[in-house]
Scaffold this active site. Structure first.
Site, PDB file in Angstrom:
ATOM      1  N   LYS A 123     -23.601-115.071 -22.214  1.00 23.44           N
ATOM      2  CA  LYS A 123     -22.528-115.151 -21.222  1.00 23.44           C
ATOM      3  C   LYS A 123     -22.770-116.392 -20.355  1.00 23.44           C
ATOM      4  CE  LYS A 123     -20.681-111.846 -17.737  1.00 23.44           C
ATOM      5  NZ  LYS A 123     -20.924-110.476 -17.182  1.00 23.44           N
ATOM      6  N   SER A 131     -16.975-107.719 -17.300  1.00 23.91           N
ATOM      7  CA  SER A 131     -16.799-109.148 -17.264  1.00 23.91           C
ATOM      8  C   SER A 131     -17.399-109.880 -18.455  1.00 23.91           C
ATOM      9  CB  SER A 131     -17.420-109.691 -15.970  1.00 23.91           C
ATOM     10  OG  SER A 131     -18.815-109.498 -15.953  1.00 23.91           O
ATOM     11  N   SER A 148     -20.071-104.341 -16.323  1.00 27.11           N
ATOM     12  CA  SER A 148     -19.661-105.521 -17.092  1.00 27.11           C
ATOM     13  C   SER A 148     -20.277-105.600 -18.475  1.00 27.11           C
ATOM     14  CB  SER A 148     -20.035-106.797 -16.329  1.00 27.11           C
ATOM     15  OG  SER A 148     -19.164-107.001 -15.247  1.00 27.11           O
TER      16      SER A 148
END
Lengths: 477, 477
Positions: free
Chosen positions: B74, B148, B172
């Site tokens: 990420k 997320s 997330s």
């Protein structure tokens, strides 16, 4: 009863047939003799004391380890049916029930004498921030009594009660012990419930014990330390009986560059002499840079933890600010403007300091510091109430932020006759280990008990101590 | 290589002589085939990937348990020499070195493919709060990708990489797993270092792992979870090999009154079906009132923890507020006005909720909750970006505040063909215990791997599990 009240002497007298009613009258006599209206904010009536005594049942120290032992509590701790003031008349309320710890002590047989004066809202280390007459220091009336547990310390040092409860967030249970030549046991956070105690910094507060001897302090601590489901900060901490200290142990001390006495050469000599005493007991001294401890200490009054005190008093400061002691108000008002973001940043810094200090002390059994760096007189504190107070917290302010336990213990008198005192510190849960060591130090200090003039009694021998690597086994729940 | 990348299949191919360079080309081919510019914000060049492959040395899965395994991270996690954006171009910086966890995975032999899209600053559970094109959900493009860790989840679900790192503060790493039919392992806080990770809520953040199978997720977790002296929040958490679950175990579940699906009957049926699967594995279901968990969850976005996000972005919001995604800005700006006193009061409440939930779950081996209460489409979220996001966090927001670990695992497809997912939760340090159970649930779910259409491979048998009372022994340091 003659001489200082300690649990062994009182229990010996009770075993020989003394009635607790006689001790009640002796307490009231000593109280009158002390002639100091600043010690107690409230004293139980003789009738109430006699009722407590007669409700004890037959002398049974096995069932009630504090049977017939007179004690006092700081007036930020609730006693059922009595007023709690926190030394602020405008804040006062009548408590519906005993604080959890007071109930535990009464269940153990202790007799509650009354409630003692303090620095208002337990904010201070001097014992002078009270709207009531301040208690006089028990050993030298020109000195401050020390605080915030001022009345509790003086009541013990004068031999009026055998032990007293204080509270200790920044050093309030250790500094007055040093000022009055007595023992101050500051437990691991959460060991003693805070239910029924007026918060100062809720996350950092602990009830503490002041007593003439380590054995008595530890005995009262054992009786008071009980897990409390109603207190979210309560923890299960081992409170086994004391055993003798190990034959050798490692003690961290501030290195020469880190030691701070603010020019008080007597205090420096006294500390170095105490360290030699620690060495004769088998202590291997390890010098540490105390910078991370001091940085932590500064966070308590110069960082956002002041907002924790503000959170308690926000409503009162809005409604009647003049009801708060002016020095206390000046300090706590600073908490108003601190933001949650400030606090998060401070929490991160504290976490890093926790890690650094834990790493530096991982191989040590305990730390040893002066309890106070120097003494201030009543007049010196009046001239600079904030600065003197801040300096008094040099060796105490960091302790609760780092989740350590501590015990302040008298050491040989200083050259000028003022009391010597060191504090042993260790990580959470090691209360018994440092108490065992403090007991040995006290026994060799050649000092007298508080301001009573009486010698330290010969303490009962303990079972031999565990090896150094075994005393790690304290339970932190 | 055909079929989904998993560690066992790739390692079998490598053992049979496949060159990692061939896997690199297969990854790049699958990336192109996915035809979705929203998944990756940056992809390593073929030359860089081949250099990583050739630097691996001979195939040696004992020394390098992730030898030749392609992975993504990420884009709030640093890769040395590459830009970290956190999906905010104005925030972007070039990282000097790999995040601690990325370095650990590379040392274990994994090949870094690139950096994935996310809800800006990891604030969101939808995957649409990004100034870049959002990734398309891998199983149904009308659905949000979930966030997320949106790009990481989609990259795994599409079979482009074997695993990907996400982060997880409010859910997330779990919500996008549920949206894309994959596994999301959210470790105990501190198990994986946060050094080199952009903070969201620094005290509550953890790196997480997304993978097609529990075994792969746990293998990557084991490689990444290393104590880091530079990270004050780092903890030593046991990461032993998985063993089979015990023959019987106690699982807490929300009682009927506590279950919340916002009218999604398919999701409710799916959850109840998953619970029956848990029962067939030996699970004894214990219904709990989830009110204290939900009250905790609300503190994350409606209480002062928003100020923790604000603390990260205070300077940027002052200098160039328009650089922050409007929804993110609206949420985080609320942190500006929260006081330190507010935060202390919230900390006390949290402490009480911790105690209440710990007491309610003390006799349980784990909790089982739906990972998400329902699905929202891209259009539904556009119409109500804050409300839909808040509802998605129903079963995830409380977890890190209560210091629990979790693993989201696919369960049988819903009646409408959307993925089923439950999350197992347990107290800190029990990551291995819930992963072992998740592995069994996944094996019996009859589902396919992510969006690849491939069946779940037969997992290798594990050594028999410990008795229920033995799996308590996770170490929390």
């Amino acid at each position: 009863v003659t001489g200082p009240f300690t649990v062994p002497t009182l229990h010996a007298a009770y075993a020989a047939g003394l009635a607790p009613e006689a001790v009640v009258d002796e307490v009231l006599g000593r109280l009158k003799e002390a002639d100091d209206d600043g010690i107690f904010l409230y004293v139980e009536s003789r009738a109430s004391l006699l009722a407590q005594a007669s409700a004890l049942g037959p002398f049974d120290p096995a069932a009630k380890p504090l049977w017939g032992i007179p004690f006092a509590v700081k007036d930020n701790i609730d006693v059922g049916g009595r007023t709690t003031t926190a030394a602020c008349p405008a804040y006062a309320y009548t408590a519906e029930r005993d604080a959890f710890c007071v109930a535990a002590l009464r269940a153990a047989g202790a007799i509650l004498i009354g409630k003692t004066n303090l620095d208002q809202f337990a904010t201070g280390l001097v014992g002078l921030r009270t709207p009531f007459p301040a208690p006089r220091n028990a050993v030298d009336p020109s000195l401050a009594p020390g605080g915030s547990s001022s009345g509790s310390a003086v009541a013990v040092a004068r031999g009026i009660v055998a032990f007293a409860l204080g509270t200790d967030t920044a050093g309030s249970g250790r500094v007055p012990a040093a000022y009055n030549n007595i023992v101050g046991l500051k437990p691991t956070l959460g060991a003693i419930s805070s239910t029924g105690v007026v918060p100062a910094c809720r996350s950092l507060d602990t009830v503490s014990v002041l007593a003439l001897t380590v054995d008595d302090a530890y005995l009262a601590y054992r009786a008071a330390a009980r897990p409390d489901p109603e207190d979210a900060y309560s923890r299960s901490i081992a409170t086994g009986p004391l055993s003798g200290p190990p034959p050798s142990f490692r003690i961290g001390v501030p290195d020469a560059a880190s030691r701070e006495f603010f020019g008080d050469a007597d205090q420096e000599r006294s500390f170095l002499e105490a360290l030699r005493l620690v060495e004769t007991l088998g202590g291997d001294l390890v010098e540490l840079d105390f910078a991370p401890f001091y940085e932590t200490a500064q966070m308590l009054y110069e960082g956002p933890w002041v907002a924790e005190r503000f959170a308690v008093l926000e409503d009162m400061l809005a409604a009647q600010p003049e009801a708060v002691h002016p020095v206390t108000r000046e300090i706590i008002e600073k908490g108003r403007d601190m933001s949650a973001a400030d606090l998060f940043r401070a929490i991160y810094r504290l976490k890093a300091l926790e890690k650094a200090t834990a790493s530096a002390t991982a191989s040590l059994d305990a730390l040893c510091v002066p309890t106070i760096p120097t003494f201030y007189t009543v007049d010196e504190i009046a001239a600079d109430p904030v600065g003197t107070n801040a300096r008094l917290g040099t060796y105490t302010n960091f302790v609760n932020l780092l989740d350590m336990c501590g015990i302040a213990v008298p050491t040989p008198l200083r050259a000028d006759g003022r009391p010597g005192s060191i504090t042993l510190l260790a990580r959470a849960g090691r209360d018994a280990a440092i108490a065992a060591l403090a007991r040995e130090i006290h026994a060799r200090s050649g000092t007298t008990l508080g301001a009573t003039g009486a010698s330290l009694p010969q303490a009962a021998p303990l079972s031999s101590g565990p090896a150094a690597d075994e005393i790690e086994l304290a339970v932190v729940g």
